[in-house]
Design a protein around this motif. Sequence first.
Motif, PDB file in Angstrom:
ATOM      1  N   GLU A 171      40.421  47.278  44.454  1.00  0.00           N
ATOM      2  CA  GLU A 171      40.186  48.361  45.402  1.00  0.00           C
ATOM      3  C   GLU A 171      38.717  48.388  45.816  1.00  0.00           C
ATOM      4  O   GLU A 171      37.842  48.769  45.044  1.00  0.00           O
ATOM      5  CB  GLU A 171      40.598  49.711  44.797  1.00  0.00           C
ATOM      6  N   THR A 203      41.212  53.668  39.292  1.00  0.00           N
ATOM      7  CA  THR A 203      40.129  53.291  40.199  1.00  0.00           C
ATOM      8  C   THR A 203      39.070  54.379  40.189  1.00  0.00           C
ATOM      9  O   THR A 203      39.383  55.543  40.436  1.00  0.00           O
ATOM     10  CB  THR A 203      40.642  53.110  41.643  1.00  0.00           C
ATOM     11  N   HIS A 228      34.285  59.100  43.289  1.00  0.00           N
ATOM     12  CA  HIS A 228      35.687  59.226  43.660  1.00  0.00           C
ATOM     13  C   HIS A 228      36.561  58.407  42.710  1.00  0.00           C
ATOM     14  O   HIS A 228      36.219  57.280  42.362  1.00  0.00           O
ATOM     15  CB  HIS A 228      35.882  58.726  45.101  1.00  0.00           C
ATOM     16  N   TYR A 229      37.703  58.981  42.306  1.00  0.00           N
ATOM     17  CA  TYR A 229      38.621  58.244  41.436  1.00  0.00           C
ATOM     18  C   TYR A 229      40.057  58.494  41.864  1.00  0.00           C
ATOM     19  O   TYR A 229      40.372  59.454  42.582  1.00  0.00           O
ATOM     20  CB  TYR A 229      38.438  58.642  39.965  1.00  0.00           C
ATOM     21  N   SER A 230      40.951  57.612  41.408  1.00  0.00           N
ATOM     22  CA  SER A 230      42.386  57.826  41.593  1.00  0.00           C
ATOM     23  C   SER A 230      43.126  57.341  40.354  1.00  0.00           C
ATOM     24  O   SER A 230      42.775  56.325  39.759  1.00  0.00           O
ATOM     25  CB  SER A 230      42.897  57.118  42.846  1.00  0.00           C
ATOM     26  N   PRO A 232      46.936  56.345  39.377  1.00  0.00           N
ATOM     27  CA  PRO A 232      48.293  56.126  39.856  1.00  0.00           C
ATOM     28  C   PRO A 232      49.339  56.665  38.878  1.00  0.00           C
ATOM     29  O   PRO A 232      49.071  56.804  37.673  1.00  0.00           O
ATOM     30  CB  PRO A 232      48.377  54.599  39.978  1.00  0.00           C
ATOM     31  N   THR A 259      36.983  58.858  34.031  1.00  0.00           N
ATOM     32  CA  THR A 259      38.191  59.176  34.793  1.00  0.00           C
ATOM     33  C   THR A 259      39.210  59.869  33.897  1.00  0.00           C
ATOM     34  O   THR A 259      39.750  60.942  34.239  1.00  0.00           O
ATOM     35  CB  THR A 259      38.805  57.892  35.384  1.00  0.00           C
ATOM     36  N   GLU A 272      49.369  61.804  38.224  1.00  0.00           N
ATOM     37  CA  GLU A 272      48.944  61.121  39.436  1.00  0.00           C
ATOM     38  C   GLU A 272      48.011  62.044  40.213  1.00  0.00           C
ATOM     39  O   GLU A 272      48.361  63.188  40.523  1.00  0.00           O
ATOM     40  CB  GLU A 272      50.157  60.768  40.299  1.00  0.00           C
ATOM     41  N   GLU A 274      44.195  62.047  42.892  1.00  0.00           N
ATOM     42  CA  GLU A 274      43.025  61.445  43.535  1.00  0.00           C
ATOM     43  C   GLU A 274      42.012  62.554  43.726  1.00  0.00           C
ATOM     44  O   GLU A 274      42.329  63.602  44.288  1.00  0.00           O
ATOM     45  CB  GLU A 274      43.409  60.814  44.872  1.00  0.00           C
ATOM     46  N   ASP A 275      40.800  62.347  43.237  1.00  0.00           N
ATOM     47  CA  ASP A 275      39.814  63.430  43.244  1.00  0.00           C
ATOM     48  C   ASP A 275      38.427  62.828  43.049  1.00  0.00           C
ATOM     49  O   ASP A 275      38.256  61.610  43.051  1.00  0.00           O
ATOM     50  CB  ASP A 275      40.140  64.416  42.115  1.00  0.00           C
ATOM     51  N   SER A 276      37.439  63.683  42.872  1.00  0.00           N
ATOM     52  CA  SER A 276      36.085  63.256  42.528  1.00  0.00           C
ATOM     53  C   SER A 276      35.695  63.903  41.211  1.00  0.00           C
ATOM     54  O   SER A 276      36.185  64.986  40.867  1.00  0.00           O
ATOM     55  CB  SER A 276      35.092  63.651  43.625  1.00  0.00           C
TER      56      SER A 276
END
Length: 341
Positions: A171, A203, A228-230, A232, A259, A272, A274-276
Amino acid sequence: MKKSDFYYDLPEELIAQHPLEVRDSSRLMKIDRKTGDITHRHFNEITEYFKPGDCLILNNTRVLPCRIYGVKEETGAVVEFLLLKQISHDTWECLAGPGKKARTGARFSFGEDKLICEVIEVKDDGNRIVKFEFDGNFFALLDEVGQMPLPHYITEELQDKERYQTVYSKELGSAAAPTAGLHFTPELLEKIKDMGVNIGYVTLHVGLGTFRPVKADDIEDHKMHSEHYSMPKETAELINKTKANGGRVIAVGTTSCRTLESIATHHGEMQEIEDSTDIFIYPGYEFKCIDALITNFHLPESTLIMLVSAFLGYEETMAAYKCAVEERYRFFSFGDSMMIS
């Protein structure tokens, strides 16, 4: 605690200037959290410290070759740009130096006009907003003309860009590599899977703030940068299942650790998302997810050595670093590794 509590003397020659020829030939310091015992091995022997049912969590971010050198159209002056944040498909926030040559309206070409940009704004903090002109795929062109944004302490030129990427990088979006993962090879990862250890990916795009020094004397006054992270769904489910079955969650690198601990702090179980995150982990922090940590040796007085101290213990961490210096380990991004479990 004071910033100075995390200082240690490091001879300059121990700062690794280049990667080893074989990724997993780096040295490994294994530390037992319960006893404090230290064992010296090589990274390709790390499987001896894994058990079936464990899960290994890797950060699959990929580093942008975001350091580019532009030639000013009017004067031929060379200006370095460091891409920080993509605002739209053709517009980025950048650092530029020397800044006096990159005022609003100035135009620059890169790689014999493969990319052209115009400075459209100079922000209050000195960062530039630049708009690019190009034909084709911007990231493919950036890969042609850009250089890896190596940390300031690496002064030697990197011959192969891929050596500042993990073998599982996917990514695109980081300004620095998640360096604990640089030691893994595809063959080692297959060996780990074959022994019944599950591998999951998150990520977190590493920002330049990871190199920002702690300026506050009292570390609690330090303002942490945001990244920033995600997470899955499949990785969240893997971690929750591992925990339920009594297995260990092994974080590869401080980025994976931050994370997981961010999600655990705010949401409890993994999910699951996606955030910071701007989580700042230092001694006194109670870990909520990870059971083991694989990491490199970090700069004195950095937030990263503070995170390690929170997990291993302050006295134990400083003793381990003293030992690493005495044993002539290689330090920082291209250096050796430690596993704490």
